[in-house]
Design an enzyme around this catalytic site. Structure first.
Site, PDB file in Angstrom:
ATOM      1  N   THR A 140      -3.544  -6.600   2.888  1.00 18.59           N
ATOM      2  CA  THR A 140      -2.320  -6.215   2.192  1.00 18.59           C
ATOM      3  C   THR A 140      -1.103  -6.451   3.097  1.00 18.59           C
ATOM      4  O   THR A 140      -0.067  -6.955   2.653  1.00 18.59           O
ATOM      5  CB  THR A 140      -2.383  -4.725   1.797  1.00 18.59           C
ATOM      6  OG1 THR A 140      -3.551  -4.537   1.010  1.00 18.59           O
ATOM      7  CG2 THR A 140      -1.159  -4.292   1.025  1.00 18.59           C
ATOM      8  N   HIS A 197      -0.174 -10.067   3.073  1.00 17.65           N
ATOM      9  CA  HIS A 197       0.591 -10.447   1.874  1.00 17.65           C
ATOM     10  C   HIS A 197       2.066 -10.062   2.054  1.00 17.65           C
ATOM     11  O   HIS A 197       2.967 -10.819   1.695  1.00 17.65           O
ATOM     12  CB  HIS A 197       0.043  -9.744   0.625  1.00 17.65           C
ATOM     13  CG  HIS A 197      -1.263 -10.296   0.149  1.00 17.65           C
ATOM     14  ND1 HIS A 197      -1.367 -11.531  -0.441  1.00 17.65           N
ATOM     15  CD2 HIS A 197      -2.510  -9.781   0.171  1.00 17.65           C
ATOM     16  CE1 HIS A 197      -2.632 -11.749  -0.766  1.00 17.65           C
ATOM     17  NE2 HIS A 197      -3.352 -10.709  -0.397  1.00 17.65           N
TER      18      HIS A 197
END
Ligand code: NAD
Ligand code: ZN
Length: 343
Positions: free
Chosen positions: A41, A44
């Site tokens: 995450t 990203h």
């Protein structure tokens, strides 16, 4: 003031900046960060892809995998002492939806993610609502404590179905699949077969207790089943890759009535042959996050009963070297990359 890794909109990377130390509200705990982990995450967000641009209210401090020591508590907080080693459940729940009111907090209708929707832990200090703070037992070191968020994903998935005496297929030897390998092995599975397409990670899977680590580009799971004397397929499959090829491996190699837990997130939708699910009466279960706080309790128990998840840690950096840490996480020869904030 404190150091913090701040995400700014419309650019790649993070900036190390001096920002004010957050002020605890009455229900908050202020934590001096010790160790942080980088997860997919964060990558990203670092790369500022479409999902990140839609989700993260930048500029904001990011990061959610961490451990640290309590520095101070709000006026309405009891039961926590300054100096205790803690980490935190990164899903802050709404407390008012149907599932929250029923005590099923992991099924909250509208959870907010620490370091995703609200300020995070890649900093010298982080503020966490008291209901999300998890105190560690003595056997847990600050580095292992920093793994409790992804370790919790692994434990939640691995313990969803009984594995004692079962033949278990684990697809995806990323950090979470690797920790799940150790959990399943520790929990008495007969065979634990781990698949990936990355030899470095398959090697760690062997060290985590896999019976066989299989590079699916080179070997077929049906050959591996023959070699192990398995006749009808895997009893349990745990998906940690998000790859459609791994889903196909699961459909083709599980026993009728198999239990299948799915944690890996496919980057885009894909077709599967539902007739296999129906004719083989597969039991599919999606998994998100951790159960609050039963998964956390199980993590403590697993560590206290001797499980070793440390082989998943491949890199350690000082927080100042965060760019090197983000380079490491993008290399094929890495699993869990840690950043240290205090000495
Ligand atoms: P990761 O991306 O580091 O690991 C995925 C692994 O799958 C990689 O090692 C990759 O080489 C491997 N892989 C690729 N193709 C494969 C194939 N055909 N067969 C087997 N393996 C293959 O991810 P991670 O940090 O370990 O997380 C695992 C997955 O879980 C990711 O998809 C992540 O997005 C997801 N995730 C879900 C939750 C949740 O709550 N549901 C939480 C965190 C992460
Ligand atoms: Zn809720």
């Amino acid at each position: 003031m404190m150091r913090a890794l701040v995400k700014h909109p419309d650019e790649i990377g993070l900036r190390m900046e001096e920002v004010p130390v957050p002020e605890p509200g009455s229900d908050d705990v202020l934590i001096r960060v010790d160790t942080t982990g980088i997860c997919g995450t964060d990558l990203h967000i670092y790369q500022w892809d479409e999902w990140a641009a839609e989700t993260v209210p930048a500029p904001m401090v990011v990061g959610h995998e961490f451990s640290g020591h309590i520095e101070g508590v709000g006026s309405n907080v009891s039961g926590f002492e300054v100096g205790e080693l803690v980490s935190a459940e990164g899903h802050v729940v709404c407390a008012s939806c149907r599932n929250c009111l029923a005590g099923r907090r992991h099924l909250c209708h509208d959870p907010k993610g620490v370091g995703v929707n609200i300020p995070g832990a890649f900093a010298d200090y982080v503020l966490i609502p008291k209901g999300n703070v998890w105190r560690h037992v003595d056997e847990v070191s600050p580095e292992i404590a920093a793994l409790f968020d992804p370790f919790g994903n692994a434990v939640h998935t691995a313990l969803k179905f009984g594995v004692l005496g079962e033949d278990v297929l684990i697809t995806g030897a990323g950090p979470i699949g690797l920790m799940a390998t150790a959990v399943v092995q520790h929990s008495g599975a007969r065979n634990v077969i781990v698949t990936d397409v990355n030899p470095f990670r398959l090697d760690i899977a062997r060290r985590m207790g896999a019976t066989r680590a299989v590079d699916v580009r080179k070997e077929s799971l049906s050959d591996v089943q023959d070699e192990l004397g398995m006749l009808e397929g895997f009893d349990v499959a745990l998906e940690f890759s998000g790859s459609k090829d791994a889903y196909q491996d699961i459909l083709e190699n599980t026993i009728h009535g198999a239990n299948v837990a799915l944690l890996g997130i496919p980057p885009e939708p894909f077709e599967i042959d539902w007739s296999i699910v129906i004719f083989n009466m597969l039991n599919l279960k999606g998994i998100y996050g951790r159960e609050m706080f039963d998964t956390w309790y199980k993590m403590n128990v697993l560590i206290q009963s001797g499980i070793d998840i440390s082989p998943v840690i491949t890199h350690r950096f000082d927080a100042e070297d965060y760019e090197k840490a983000f380079d490491a996480i993008q290399s094929a020869e890495s699993a869990k990359v840690l950043m240290h904030w205090s000495d």
